[in-house]
Design an enzyme around this catalytic site. Structure first.
Site, PDB file in Angstrom:
ATOM      1  CB  CYS A   1       2.346   1.734  10.276  1.00 13.51           C
ATOM      2  SG  CYS A   1       0.926   2.100   9.230  1.00 13.51           S
TER       3      CYS A   1
ATOM      4  CG  HIS B   1      -0.211  -0.020   2.532  1.00 16.57           C
ATOM      5  ND1 HIS B   1       0.253  -1.191   3.074  1.00 16.57           N
ATOM      6  CD2 HIS B   1       0.140   0.958   3.408  1.00 16.57           C
ATOM      7  CE1 HIS B   1       0.847  -0.946   4.235  1.00 16.57           C
ATOM      8  NE2 HIS B   1       0.798   0.356   4.457  1.00 16.57           N
TER       9      HIS B   1
END
Length: 687
Positions: A198, A65
């Protein structure tokens, strides 16, 4: 998620053998639908994200992603591989692959949907249904949440199978690595707060949260997670943090406001550990709590800070916003000021007139090195006002406030409005951004709001106000204050020194202390500070050294008046005091504020007044006794510090002694949590 994934974005027979080939195959489907404008550019962004951290997860899942300027709208593509593709997961290749594409300025609503998908991937029924589904349309509906996982799984496994009794009981067993439920049901549950984050803030952040929450339920603990993702985050209630027995950080980017969790048993790991082994993390934090292991904050909070935490009034918010700017500014002050002071020490006080070291630098000449240090420090000082304004706005409006805040601070320097202009610019910038964020924006514009619209409009408004409306009056006020400081002499200077000394010792590193310190550093944050500004800086630093040194002296001369822990803190206070770290006295002030704080204020006022009376000057904004060679009238300066330390130490000893005298002396000692044995002697505790 109805528009994010369709049957055309699903490949149930993905034949790619590498993660690069898998990403390309799924990205080509996005290109075909117009969701991605530049295939190679997008794949480069995917590879860059993959280089930060592998995106393979235990259980056969791969989630490549990224955010990319080549993505027109948030999109999700799904591929199922029979052979498996290696995405770096510890347990082997992934057969379920999700390619998540988010625009560079994706709005919160879409990112929230993507985060819900990330949480779904922790659901075993969901992943089992994806492995069993036999047509693309059903897979897309399942991912969109339009078809329940149980229904899809049941359709794929036509004959229902009875689960053996032993297997059913195994389903309810705690996860491997999770502690068994406590035998004593009346015991309060163990409470854990966690933070997950993250680099991209789209997938791993929410998967780790889901995994930890699930493990917490299985372990019988109360676990609450703060997800610091791309869609922003909501801070945990301070009461929830205060009640927690332990903390888990599962993150690959810095935790925001980490000091909120100081003083508790803490496990600090990468975000993938939160996904793959949550039960172990819960066990670890419980073991740390049992052993009494806790983390410490960067600096203890002061009595003043603690008293304001529960209030959410405008005054409290304003204090926090201003302190946000000051706290980020102080490192620039310290670095720049010390470099300038070293430049003067090496090259003399005419070094500020030296030519640029780019044009003239001789390696063997001390003057060249002095000029180099001075010019580096001068550049660092040039950031003070923009940083102050930028981070005041940041404290108010988060990252969107940085651009208009820095712009306003730079304008303040341009129009000679100085620190007063920086304060005003920061508050205005934060207020403008907060106002823009409250306006309802069409969905089509949300993607460009944080990147283009908010910086553009807020910078224009702040610039207009600073240049045209309020800049000139603020510049006049700044000049008036500077002229007043330059003209200070005699009794006025002594009184100002006493006032600054009182402020430096009032809350020992808290807001009032920082106001006095910022006032002093503002005066020397110029190429040629006035003599009065350097006197003020000297007085402020001298007064700030008094409390820790005085407490160190008091614990040395009358140790029986202090607990064993306080005597140990007293040893450290010697070093903290000579280094100009006022916070070294906080443990004493927190334990006995009514005696320590007033005594410190008296000593600080005496030191500040004497320093001004002696005419001591200082170009460096920090350093303690280590910058004494750079102080004007250094001997008398040290005399002023010694006088304040002696007065404060004497007052503390006398006040503590009065408390312990009389028939109730022994009782007072007991109330203090001390005994004669604790004092290391068989004599009575009373002085």
């Amino acid at each position: 998620m109805s528009e994010m994934i369709t049957a055309d974005l699903v490949d149930l027979d993905l034949s790619a053998e590498t993660k690069e080939a898998a990403a390309r195959a799924l990205a080509e489907r996005m290109v075909a639908l117009g969701r991605v404008t530049d295939l190679d550019g997008f794949l480069a962004d995917v590879a860059a994200r993959e280089a930060q951290m592998p995106t393979g997860l235990d259980g056969g899942i791969g989630i490549p992603h990224c955010r990319s300027a080549h993505v027109t709208e948030p999109t999700l593509a799904f591929g199922r591989s029979a052979a498996g593709v290696d995405f770096g997961a510890p347990d082997g290749p992934a057969d379920l692959i999700f390619l998540i594409a988010a625009p560079a300025g994706a709005d919160d609503a879409h990112l929230t949907i993507l985060s819900s998908l990330a949480r779904q991937l922790m659901n075993e029924e969901f992943t089992a249904a994806l492995r069993a589904v036999d047509d693309a349309a059903t897979a897309a509906a399942l991912i969109r949440g339009e078809k329940p996982a149980e229904e899809a799984l049941g359709a794929a496994q036509a004959p229902a199978e009875d689960v053996p009794a032993e297997d059913a009981s195994a389903e309810d067993a705690p996860a491997e690595g999770a502690p068994a439920p406590a035998a004593n049901e009346d015991r309060p549950p163990f409470r854990i707060v966690a933070v997950t984050s993250c680099p991209t803030g789209i997938a791993h952040t929410y998967m780790a949260a889901e995994s930890l929450e699930k493990a917490g339920r299985e372990a019988g603990v109360e676990l609450v997670v703060e997800t610091q993702g791309s869609a922003g985050f909501t801070r945990l209630d301070p009461a929830v943090i205060a009640a927690a027995d332990g903390v888990v950080f599962a993150h690959d980017v810095p935790v925001r406001d980490k000091d909120r969790f100081a003083g508790k048993p803490t496990v600090d790991v990468g975000v993938k550990a939160g996904i793959n082994r949550p039960g172990e993390l819960i066990n670890e934090v419980r073991e740390k709590a049992a052993r009494g292991e806790v983390t410490s904050g960067s600096a203890p909070d002061t009595p003043v800070d603690r008293s304001g935490e529960s209030g959410e009034g405008y005054g409290t918010k304003l204090r926090k916003w201003l302190m946000s700017g000051v706290s980020y500014m102080v490192p620039f002050v310290a670095a720049g000021g010390l470099l300038i002071a070293l430049g003067f020490a090496i090259g003399g006080y005419q070094i500020n007139k030296a030519p640029s070291v780019m044009d003239h630098f001789v390696w063997t000449q001390a003057d060249s090195w002095g000029a180099l240090l001075f010019q580096i420090g001068n550049v660092a000082f040039g950031f003070l006002v923009p940083v102050l304004a930028g981070y005041i706005a940041y404290g108010m409006a988060d990252r969107p406030g940085l651009v208009p805040g820095f712009v306003g601070g730079a304008i303040s320097l341009t129009i000679n409005a100085g620190f007063l202009g920086g304060l005003a610019a920061g508050l205005i910038a934060g207020g403008v951004v907060m106002a823009i964020q409250r306006v309802r924006i069409p969905a089509a514009l949300r993607g460009i709001m944080p990147v283009v619209v908010i910086p553009l409009i807020s910078s224009a408004v702040v610039g207009f106000l600073m240049f045209v409306v309020i800049g000139k009056p603020i510049a006049s006020a700044q000049k008036g204050m500077t002229d007043w400081l330059s003209g200070l002499s005699g009794a006025n200077a002594v009184l100002l020194g006493a006032l600054l000394g009182l402020m430096m010792c009032f809350d020992l590193g808290g807001p009032v202390n920082k106001v006095a310190y910022a006032f002093a550093t503002a005066g020397i944050a110029v190429a040629e500070p006035s003599d009065s500004a350097m006197k003020i800086m000297a007085a402020v630093m001298a007064a700030g050294m008094v409390p820790p040194l005085a407490m160190a002296l008091a614990t040395t001369v009358r140790g029986r008046l202090f607990t064993r822990t306080e005597r140990e803190n007293g040893k450290a206070a010697w070093v903290l005091g000579i280094s100009f770290i006022s916070e070294g006295a906080i443990p004493f002030a927190a334990a006995d504020p009514l005696r320590v704080i007033p005594s410190s204020m008296v000593g600080g006022a005496i030191t500040g007044a004497l320093s001004m009376a002696f005419g001591a000057t200082l170009r460096a904004p920090h350093g303690g006794v280590f910058v004494v060679p750079l102080i004007g009238n250094p001997f008398l300066y040290l005399v002023a510090i010694a006088a304040g330390v002696a007065v404060t130490a004497t007052l503390v000893v006398v006040l503590k002694g009065l408390r312990k005298q009389g028939p109730q002396g022994a009782g007072a000692g007991a109330a203090d949590g001390r005994t004669a044995a604790d004092a290391g002697t068989k004599e009575p505790v009373a002085a």
